[in-house]
Design a protein around this motif. Structure first.
Motif: not given
Length: 277
Positions: A9-13, A21-27
């Protein structure tokens, strides 16, 4: 040399960016719910805090029960854990508010009841002796006289202790006996009366004033069944393991009510400053 896990996921592609993005929205959603106090753990904490809020019992200088008194009901059974107090059993689904007025939360009926081990007076186990025949508050309560038991105002919701004949659709969860609940509307299903615990002397005590902290029976007017606490049938609540409360008269070999039907209405001791706060 084979490299394992190059695309993360850290590759960001591609899909990995979508996961970030989903992890950030859940947080963010979690933090917003936390700020609004909508997390389940927060709601359970609020429920416990409100139900365990101390309540002042009514003092009785002459040792007699009166209409309008705030009391707690203790079952006087002789078991390993003799302390069994009639208490509210509620969860998050039982809490409501007036949305148009943005009022404080309170309990809505119907709610379950159980036998708790704590005898500390609080919203959960305090009940008000209420008249059903326009008897004024302050009048002495007598044996065989009809009355209702009401929860305290505020978070308690002013609900009435009620029961009815058991059926296939409505009965106690564990024992399958007559179910006891707390309801909003006061009707004939909420009428109770106090009986002298000794059946041989019951007729002589009819109409006599009821003394506090005295062993007695709480009989339902419609079904003629007595309030009972069943130590061998337990319920798991947010407060732990508790006895099931039903309306059923248990008789021994001498046709006398057993100790699971024996109750005591406790008030504040005169001059007890801690209870009056």
């Amino acid at each position: 040399m084979n490299h394992v896990g190059i695309y993360r996921p850290s590759v960001r592609v591609g899909n990995w960016r979508e996961e970030i993005t989903l992890e950030k929205e859940a947080l963010m959603e979690f933090l917003q719910q936390k700020d609004r106090g909508e997390l389940t753990v927060q709601k359970n904490s609020v429920l416990k805090q409100n139900l365990l809020k101390p309540v002042a019992l009514s003092p009785s200088p002459d040792g007699l029960l009166r209409f309008g008194d705030t009391v707690i009901l203790i079952n006087t059974r002789r078991t390993e854990n003799p302390e069994c107090v009639l208490s509210i059993v509620a969860d998050l689904s039982d809490i409501t508010t007036h949305l148009e007025t943005n009022s404080k939360p309170y309990l809505r009926g119907p709610c379950q009841v159980g036998g708790a081990s704590s005898i500390q007076p609080c919203v959960r186990n305090a009940f008000i002796i209420t008249s059903v025949d326009e008897t004024a508050d302050g009048e002495i309560l007598r044996y065989e006289q009809n009355f209702a038991l009401r929860t305290t105002p505020g978070f308690g919701g002013e609900l009435y202790l009620a029961t009815d004949h058991k059926s296939f659709q409505k009965c106690a969860k564990k024992s399958r006996l007559q179910e006891v609940t707390l309801v909003k509307q006061l009707d004939f299903l909420c009428w109770w009366r106090l009986l002298y615990f000794n059946p041989q002397e019951r007729l002589e005590h009819e109409g006599y004033p009821v003394q506090v902290n005295t062993k007695l029976l709480v009989s339902h007017c419609k079904t003629n069944q007595c309030l009972s606490a069943l130590s061998d049938h337990t319920l798991w609540t947010v407060f732990g393991k508790e006895s099931e409360i039903t309306a059923h008269t248990f008789l021994d070999s001498h046709k006398a009510e057993r100790d699971c039907n024996h109750w005591m209405l406790m008030t504040a001791a005169p001059g007890d400053e801690e209870t009056r706060r």
